[in-house]
Design a protein around this motif. Structure first.
Motif, PDB file in Angstrom:
ATOM      1  N   ILE A 382       0.836  -1.207   0.000  1.00 35.60           N
ATOM      2  CA  ILE A 382       0.000   0.000   0.000  1.00 35.60           C
ATOM      3  C   ILE A 382       0.868   1.255   0.000  1.00 35.60           C
ATOM      4  O   ILE A 382       2.074   1.215   0.219  1.00 35.60           O
ATOM      5  CB  ILE A 382      -0.958   0.026   1.213  1.00 35.60           C
ATOM      6  N   THR A 383       0.223   2.406  -0.253  1.00 33.42           N
ATOM      7  CA  THR A 383       0.886   3.705  -0.240  1.00 33.42           C
ATOM      8  C   THR A 383       0.176   4.636   0.731  1.00 33.42           C
ATOM      9  O   THR A 383      -1.052   4.743   0.698  1.00 33.42           O
ATOM     10  CB  THR A 383       0.883   4.337  -1.641  1.00 33.42           C
ATOM     11  N   VAL A 384       0.959   5.281   1.603  1.00 31.41           N
ATOM     12  CA  VAL A 384       0.444   6.318   2.487  1.00 31.41           C
ATOM     13  C   VAL A 384       0.848   7.652   1.877  1.00 31.41           C
ATOM     14  O   VAL A 384       2.034   7.950   1.736  1.00 31.41           O
ATOM     15  CB  VAL A 384       1.013   6.183   3.912  1.00 31.41           C
ATOM     16  N   SER A 385      -0.102   8.473   1.504  1.00 32.53           N
ATOM     17  CA  SER A 385       0.152   9.681   0.721  1.00 32.53           C
ATOM     18  C   SER A 385       0.881  10.759   1.515  1.00 32.53           C
ATOM     19  O   SER A 385       0.977  10.704   2.747  1.00 32.53           O
ATOM     20  CB  SER A 385      -1.181  10.251   0.214  1.00 32.53           C
ATOM     21  N   ASP A 386       1.390  11.752   0.791  1.00 33.93           N
ATOM     22  CA  ASP A 386       2.067  12.892   1.412  1.00 33.93           C
ATOM     23  C   ASP A 386       1.221  13.487   2.531  1.00 33.93           C
ATOM     24  O   ASP A 386       0.034  13.792   2.336  1.00 33.93           O
ATOM     25  CB  ASP A 386       2.327  13.988   0.373  1.00 33.93           C
ATOM     26  N   GLY A 387       1.825  13.648   3.696  1.00 33.05           N
ATOM     27  CA  GLY A 387       1.163  14.334   4.791  1.00 33.05           C
ATOM     28  C   GLY A 387       0.044  13.576   5.473  1.00 33.05           C
ATOM     29  O   GLY A 387      -0.577  14.100   6.401  1.00 33.05           O
ATOM     30  N   ALA A 388      -0.228  12.346   5.033  1.00 31.77           N
ATOM     31  CA  ALA A 388      -1.317  11.573   5.634  1.00 31.77           C
ATOM     32  C   ALA A 388      -0.943  11.135   7.045  1.00 31.77           C
ATOM     33  O   ALA A 388       0.237  11.054   7.407  1.00 31.77           O
ATOM     34  CB  ALA A 388      -1.648  10.361   4.778  1.00 31.77           C
ATOM     35  N   ASN A 389      -1.950  10.845   7.831  1.00 35.04           N
ATOM     36  CA  ASN A 389      -1.741  10.438   9.222  1.00 35.04           C
ATOM     37  C   ASN A 389      -2.482   9.132   9.473  1.00 35.04           C
ATOM     38  O   ASN A 389      -3.695   9.056   9.274  1.00 35.04           O
ATOM     39  CB  ASN A 389      -2.259  11.538  10.162  1.00 35.04           C
ATOM     40  N   VAL A 390      -1.763   8.107   9.885  1.00 31.19           N
ATOM     41  CA  VAL A 390      -2.366   6.824  10.241  1.00 31.19           C
ATOM     42  C   VAL A 390      -2.298   6.693  11.756  1.00 31.19           C
ATOM     43  O   VAL A 390      -1.215   6.671  12.345  1.00 31.19           O
ATOM     44  CB  VAL A 390      -1.651   5.638   9.573  1.00 31.19           C
ATOM     45  N   ALA A 391      -3.445   6.607  12.385  1.00 30.16           N
ATOM     46  CA  ALA A 391      -3.521   6.668  13.847  1.00 30.16           C
ATOM     47  C   ALA A 391      -2.970   5.414  14.506  1.00 30.16           C
ATOM     48  O   ALA A 391      -2.854   4.336  13.888  1.00 30.16           O
ATOM     49  CB  ALA A 391      -4.971   6.885  14.273  1.00 30.16           C
TER      50      ALA A 391
END
Length: 400
Positions: A382-391
């Motif tokens: 998977i990809t976590v996008s620029d500036g995203a936040n995964v809690a």
């Protein structure tokens, strides 16, 4: 002249591994990466060949493709034999019946013909989701010396955790007089490790009896072992004193990786005695210009950022300004500039883009309630996008 093997090993590797959530969405649990360069199945396979057992049946069912490809012909474990070696055993269409494996005992029962092909005196039953180094040959010698029909490997666990395991109640000489599967009020702290040695003739007898019982759940702990005890068969315990961990949960998987960082005695993978073999490709040396503290960095990594108290798998890239702390990266994962990863397990081929934040500090994650004890989990590819936040505590199996 009939050729035969003294002992054949049967490795149960078909479980779904649902408590690993996104990590086992597309692969079987024994194929999950571990310790920067290994997969979980490397441990029982290496233990077998290190113990002189060169015939291993690997019973697969759930999402077997990656596992099948990884095991291949068994060459990395010296199990590419013309007589014996490693064999992938999946459910197949028989003349009278076709069915998935219904339980651990049924899975072994469906492969009786495979075992009998080698006419073994003994059969070793193993699970494919444990991290440990063990001399099965010493356990087999104890089994033979006792004249046992079944020997069960066990180890002491804290009494408060005993209800999670199959519990052995034993006499002073090690004989087992009672086996309780996950008792609510355990009488003993001797937990079964899910490692059994059977005298082959007895195993075949009780598997066939269990298969004929319509009320059976087809499980070793719930059905076969109690049936043998009730019939008065000779059942012995075998004490194991080394490191062993069931990595069937997110928490235990992270703990086992962290144990590699020198915090636990008797858990050393770098020694030359009883080597744990792996098919991991030979990668170029790690390239490190950033800051690394108390961490394992596999070959092929490029580290320009900061890595603290973490295990980093083959081919990972951690760009300048990125921080990885108290985490496991399983391989070929990219953490881009300015991104932060805290108290997380990240599967293979994941990209965490610039300034994204995954998880929170370990001390804060401990306050989060949920399935994973505050550990954040990112699934494969998977990809976590620029500036995203995964809690903290999130389990993610799609792009963010």
């Amino acid at each position: 002249m009939l050729r035969k093997k003294q002992c054949v090993a049967m490795l149960l590797a078909g479980g779904q591994g649902s408590r690993l959530y996104a990590l086992t969405s597309n692969i079987a649990k024994p194929a999950v990466s571990f310790g920067a360069k290994y997969r979980i199945i490397d441990f029982p396979l290496s233990n077998c060949i290190n113990s002189g057992i060169d015939t291993v049946g690997v019973l697969t069912q759930y999402q077997p493709l990656v596992l099948n490809e990884y095991v291949g012909n068994g060459q990395p474990w010296d199990l590419d034999r013309t007589f014996g070696g490693v064999h992938i055993l999946s459910p197949y269409e028989a003349k009278k019946d076709t069915s998935w494996y219904k339980g651990t005992a049924n899975a072994i029962y469906q492969n009786i013909r495979f075992m009998k092909m080698y006419d073994p005196e003994y059969v070793l039953i193993l699970s494919g989701d444990h991290i440990y180094k063990m001399d099965y040959d010493k356990m087999l010698e104890a089994h033979k010396a006792a004249g046992a029909d079944c020997t069960i490997a066990c180890m002491k666990v804290p009494m408060k955790e005993a209800s999670r395991f199959g519990i052995l109640n034993t006499n002073p000489d090690g004989t087992i007089y009672e086996f309780e599967e996950k008792p609510k009020q355990p009488k003993s702290d001797l937990a079964s490790m899910g490692i059994y040695i059977f005298t082959a003739s007895k195993l075949f007898k009780y598997l066939e009896l269990d298969e004929q019982n319509p009320d059976s759940e087809k499980d070793f702990g719930k059905n076969v072992l109690p049936a043998m005890l009730n019939a008065g068969e000779k059942m012995y315990s075998y004490r194991f004193e080394g490191y062993w961990k069931d990595v069937g949960t997110i928490t235990s998987l992270l703990e086992a990786n962290m144990d590699l960082l020198g915090t636990v005695p008797n858990f050393e993978l770098r020694d030359d005695d009883r080597v744990i073999h792996s098919r991991s490709p030979l990668a170029p040396p790690a390239y490190v210009t950033g800051e690394v503290s108390n961490s394992m960095i596999a070959n092929g990594c490029e580290v320009e950022g900061s890595v603290i108290n973490s295990v980093i798998g083959t081919g990972c890239v951690i760009e300048k300004g990125a921080v990885v702390k108290d985490s496991v990266l399983m391989g070929n994962t990219v953490i881009k500039a300015g991104a932060q990863v805290n108290y997380s397990i990240i599967d293979e081929e994941v990209t965490v883009c610039k300034k994204a934040v995954v998880g929170v500090a370990k001390s804060e994650a401990a306050k989060v309630e949920g399935k994973t004890g505050g550990i954040t989990v990112l699934g494969r590819g998977i990809t976590v996008s620029d500036g995203a936040n995964v809690a903290a505590g999130e389990i993610v199996d799609r792009d963010v």
